[in-house]
Design a protein around this motif. Structure first.
Motif, PDB file in Angstrom:
ATOM      1  N   TRP A 267      55.161  21.021  14.510  1.00  0.00           N
ATOM      2  CA  TRP A 267      54.845  20.222  13.320  1.00  0.00           C
ATOM      3  C   TRP A 267      55.825  20.651  12.235  1.00  0.00           C
ATOM      4  O   TRP A 267      55.959  21.859  11.984  1.00  0.00           O
ATOM      5  CB  TRP A 267      53.418  20.483  12.847  1.00  0.00           C
ATOM      6  CG  TRP A 267      52.962  19.490  11.806  1.00  0.00           C
ATOM      7  CD1 TRP A 267      53.260  19.507  10.466  1.00  0.00           C
ATOM      8  CD2 TRP A 267      52.132  18.346  12.016  1.00  0.00           C
ATOM      9  NE1 TRP A 267      52.657  18.435   9.839  1.00  0.00           N
ATOM     10  CE2 TRP A 267      51.960  17.707  10.768  1.00  0.00           C
ATOM     11  CE3 TRP A 267      51.519  17.808  13.146  1.00  0.00           C
ATOM     12  CZ2 TRP A 267      51.194  16.549  10.623  1.00  0.00           C
ATOM     13  CZ3 TRP A 267      50.750  16.663  12.998  1.00  0.00           C
ATOM     14  CH2 TRP A 267      50.601  16.038  11.737  1.00  0.00           C
TER      15      TRP A 267
ATOM     16  N   ASP B 256      52.077   7.853  14.792  1.00  0.00           N
ATOM     17  CA  ASP B 256      52.173   7.929  16.243  1.00  0.00           C
ATOM     18  C   ASP B 256      51.006   7.155  16.866  1.00  0.00           C
ATOM     19  O   ASP B 256      49.963   7.720  17.212  1.00  0.00           O
ATOM     20  CB  ASP B 256      52.149   9.403  16.689  1.00  0.00           C
ATOM     21  CG  ASP B 256      52.374   9.557  18.183  1.00  0.00           C
ATOM     22  OD1 ASP B 256      52.255   8.553  18.930  1.00  0.00           O
ATOM     23  OD2 ASP B 256      52.650  10.690  18.616  1.00  0.00           O
TER      24      ASP B 256
ATOM     25  N   PHE C 160      51.566  11.566   9.467  1.00  0.00           N
ATOM     26  CA  PHE C 160      52.299  11.277  10.710  1.00  0.00           C
ATOM     27  C   PHE C 160      52.129   9.816  11.128  1.00  0.00           C
ATOM     28  O   PHE C 160      51.152   9.151  10.749  1.00  0.00           O
ATOM     29  CB  PHE C 160      51.783  12.191  11.837  1.00  0.00           C
ATOM     30  CG  PHE C 160      50.384  11.828  12.263  1.00  0.00           C
ATOM     31  CD1 PHE C 160      50.158  10.819  13.187  1.00  0.00           C
ATOM     32  CD2 PHE C 160      49.275  12.456  11.710  1.00  0.00           C
ATOM     33  CE1 PHE C 160      48.870  10.440  13.554  1.00  0.00           C
ATOM     34  CE2 PHE C 160      47.980  12.079  12.070  1.00  0.00           C
ATOM     35  CZ  PHE C 160      47.793  11.069  12.985  1.00  0.00           C
TER      36      PHE C 160
ATOM     37  N   VAL D 106      53.303  14.924   6.879  1.00  0.00           N
ATOM     38  CA  VAL D 106      54.595  15.290   7.480  1.00  0.00           C
ATOM     39  C   VAL D 106      55.747  15.226   6.473  1.00  0.00           C
ATOM     40  O   VAL D 106      56.830  15.758   6.745  1.00  0.00           O
ATOM     41  CB  VAL D 106      54.959  14.396   8.684  1.00  0.00           C
ATOM     42  CG1 VAL D 106      53.984  14.630   9.843  1.00  0.00           C
ATOM     43  CG2 VAL D 106      55.014  12.920   8.315  1.00  0.00           C
TER      44      VAL D 106
END
Ligand SMILES: Nc1nc2c(c(=O)[nH]1)N[C@H]1C(S)=C(S)[C@@H](COP(=O)(O)O)O[C@H]1N2
Ligand SMILES: [Mo]
Length: 337
Positions: free
Chosen positions: A123, A195, A193, A261
């Motif tokens: 990460w 995804d 993030f 992030v």
């Protein structure tokens, strides 16, 4: 069974018709163009419906790999933030870690199991935009560098439930310092993030993924603004926003964005996830104020997780002394919505 089935708020399906939602909403129109869909009002009740969270978090996460930062916790509690205030006991851990709002893993409160798919290593955290030099830092290096402490904060969700939790982490100001923003930067934009294979909620294309939130630099460097990396003396569980999430207790809970992030320093005010979706109900400032109702419900009181009586909601969620000064001269803005 600790968890209790809550009664729904006054958010009847008829309160928001799909037609009225479709009208001005770019992201929704994008969704429409991609094919027919049924959008229930529940999908747009701000930060979630009142579905119950079922199940014991420990049993649902048994098979998940351990968190490599576990050895860092517990950390010392900062005496300036030692409790939730009078008549505001710390929320039972099993509740705070199982009644969650994390749309990436589902638009209801029962996302513990789905959130175990969140891959927390490797990460990295990127600090970019109007900064001296953009940087990307590995989370474990960041945790080594930052002054970890514990703070007990209240969290008031815009849906009028609340909790009191001991966060571990570090002041956001320390991260801003590390980023070295230029004087042209007025805001920090935080990004979760992206995804969709891992977080299936992100396949719901009518939401403006990734989740974005923003603060002014003054807000971000106020001592209350905190980056939480743990909770209850342990690393942050995935469902609560591992490995790092924001905690800005004077604002409605949706500002406290999870699993960050990227921090981008910018001269332009970021448009946040909920603001993009429904600006009339979820603004940029979103400071807690019992006297400013949400368009569809009162904000005068709140229901602490764990049941019991409703308690009055406080201006700036009780943190006015620390933060009211941030808004001098901004009275013309929609500070409380
Ligand atoms: N990325 C992301 N962050 C998020 C959310 C979300 O859906 N996605 N929900 C927000 C809302 S509405 C609330 S109330 C809090 C809930 O945090 P908790 O699950 O730790 O109680 O997370 C906030 N942060
Ligand atoms: Mo929320």
């Amino acid at each position: 069974m600790l968890l209790k089935r809550w009664k729904g708020w006054e958010l009847p399906e008829r309160a928001v018709t799909p037609e009225s939602l479709f009208r001005n909403r770019r992201s929704l129109l994008k969704g429409l163009a991609a094919g027919p869909m049924v959008l229930s009002a529940a999908a747009l009740t701000g930060c979630g419906d009142e579905a119950t969270a079922d199940g014991d978090p420990a049993s649902m996460i048994a098979a998940v790999p351990p968190d490599p930062s576990a050895h860092l916790y517990p950390v010392k509690r900062n005496p300036a933030y030692a409790d939730g205030g009078p008549d505001r006991p710390i929320t039972v851990e099993d509740l705070a870690t199982s009644y969650n709002n994390f749309y990436e893993f589902g638009s209801h409160k029962d996302i513990v199991r789905a959130a175990q798919d969140l891959k927390i290593r490797p990460w990295t955290v990127t600090l970019d935009g109007e900064v001296a030099k953009p940087k990307t830092i590995d989370i474990d290096d960041l945790l080594e560098q930052m002054p970890l402490e514990e703070r007990v904060y209240r969290l008031r969700c815009v849906e009028a439930w609340s909790m009191v939790v001991p966060w571990s982490g570090f002041p956001l100001a320390a991260l801003v310092k590390l980023a070295e923003p230029l004087s042209s930067a007025k805001y920090v934009r935080m990004e979760t993030f992206m995804d969709p294979e891992m977080a299936r909620g992100q396949k719901q294309h009518w939401y403006p993924w990734p989740y974005i939130e923003g603060l002014t630099i003054e807000e971000a460097t106020n001592d209350l603004a905190f980056i939480a990396t743990g909770i209850y003396g342990k690393p942050m569980p995935r469902q609560n926003g591992a490995p790092l999430r924001l905690a800005v207790p004077w604002k409605y809970g949706f500002k406290s964005t999870k699993s960050i992030v990227r921090f981008t320093f910018t001269s332009e005010r970021p448009v946040s996830f909920w603001e993009e979706l429904q600006a009339s109900e979820y603004g940029f400032w979103a400071n807690v104020n019992p006297d400013v109702p949400h368009p569809r419900w009162s904000q005068a009181s709140e229901r602490p997780l764990g049941g019991g009586a409703k308690v009055p909601t406080l201006l700036y969620n009780g943190y006015a002394e620390q933060v009211a000064g941030l808004y001098k001269g901004l009275e013309g803005e929609r500070l409380f919505m």
